[in-house]
Design an enzyme around this catalytic site. Structure first.
Site, PDB file in Angstrom:
ATOM      1  N   HIS A   1       0.827  -1.213   0.000  1.00 25.26           N
ATOM      2  CA  HIS A   1       0.000   0.000   0.000  1.00 25.26           C
ATOM      3  C   HIS A   1       0.857   1.257   0.000  1.00 25.26           C
ATOM      4  CE1 HIS A   1       0.589  -0.269   4.444  1.00 25.26           C
ATOM      5  NE2 HIS A   1       0.518   1.044   4.390  1.00 25.26           N
TER       6      HIS A   1
ATOM      7  N   ARG B   1      -1.403  11.427   3.808  1.00 24.53           N
ATOM      8  CA  ARG B   1      -2.099  12.117   4.893  1.00 24.53           C
ATOM      9  C   ARG B   1      -3.252  12.940   4.343  1.00 24.53           C
ATOM     10  NH1 ARG B   1       2.192  14.066   9.462  1.00 24.53           N
ATOM     11  NH2 ARG B   1       3.371  12.124   9.513  1.00 24.53           N
TER      12      ARG B   1
ATOM     13  N   GLU C   1      -3.872   3.903   1.598  1.00 29.87           N
ATOM     14  CA  GLU C   1      -4.152   4.185   3.001  1.00 29.87           C
ATOM     15  C   GLU C   1      -4.269   5.696   3.174  1.00 29.87           C
ATOM     16  OE1 GLU C   1      -2.189   3.768   7.473  1.00 29.87           O
ATOM     17  OE2 GLU C   1      -1.103   2.993   5.741  1.00 29.87           O
TER      18      GLU C   1
ATOM     19  N   HIS D   1       3.248  11.645  -7.202  1.00 24.02           N
ATOM     20  CA  HIS D   1       1.832  11.493  -7.519  1.00 24.02           C
ATOM     21  C   HIS D   1       1.351  10.052  -7.374  1.00 24.02           C
ATOM     22  CE1 HIS D   1       3.710  10.500 -11.436  1.00 24.02           C
ATOM     23  NE2 HIS D   1       2.642   9.737 -11.624  1.00 24.02           N
TER      24      HIS D   1
ATOM     25  N   GLU E   1      -2.292  11.385 -11.268  1.00 23.21           N
ATOM     26  CA  GLU E   1      -2.235  11.223 -12.720  1.00 23.21           C
ATOM     27  C   GLU E   1      -3.403  10.359 -13.145  1.00 23.21           C
ATOM     28  OE1 GLU E   1       0.765   9.660 -16.252  1.00 23.21           O
ATOM     29  OE2 GLU E   1       1.296   9.331 -14.156  1.00 23.21           O
TER      30      GLU E   1
END
Length: 129
Positions: free
Chosen positions: A4, A8, A54, A76, A124
């Site tokens: 993963h 934030r 996450e 990105h 993207e």
């Protein structure tokens, strides 16, 4: 195996809504992390394909500012879309920031564009031919 990526967020509910609405992800788990006064949510493709995203919300974080583009360490996220023009039009009508309009890197290349999520994370969009 890659599992993963965590990013934030300043508003977990708003971010969950953004990623579920625009990319069809589903929440696979959501829980409190009392050790650091945080809450996390894991999202993934509904068929369980690919790595999870996450979203992490730290309640004590008082500043939430993305650096200018050239100063970012994290570049990105990337998502495949089926219809770039329709996707961009929908996102634009809903106030999503479009940072780069659709373009091709080469004559026969995929159509790509860049947007920002509610916290300014660059995303993207890729429409494969």
């Amino acid at each position: 195996m890659f599992l993963h990526t965590s990013i934030r967020t300043g508003n977990l509910g708003k971010s969950v809504e953004f990623y579920t609405k625009h990319f069809g992800l589903v929440v696979t788990s959501r829980r409190e992390i009392p050790q650091n006064d945080a809450e996390i949510a894991f999202l993934q493709d509904p068929e369980g394909r690919g790595a999870k995203l996450e979203l992490t919300f730290y309640r004590k974080q008082t500043q939430f500012i993305q650096p200018d583009y050239e100063n970012r360490l994290f570049d990105h996220l990337a998502f495949e879309v089926k219809d770039m023009i329709k996707t961009i039009a929908t996102m634009r009508s809903e106030g999503v920031t479009i940072t780069d309009e659709p373009f091709r890197l080469s004559k026969d290349g995929s159509l790509i564009a860049f947007i920002e999520d509610p916290d300014g994370t660059l995303i993207e969009l890729i429409e494969k031919e």
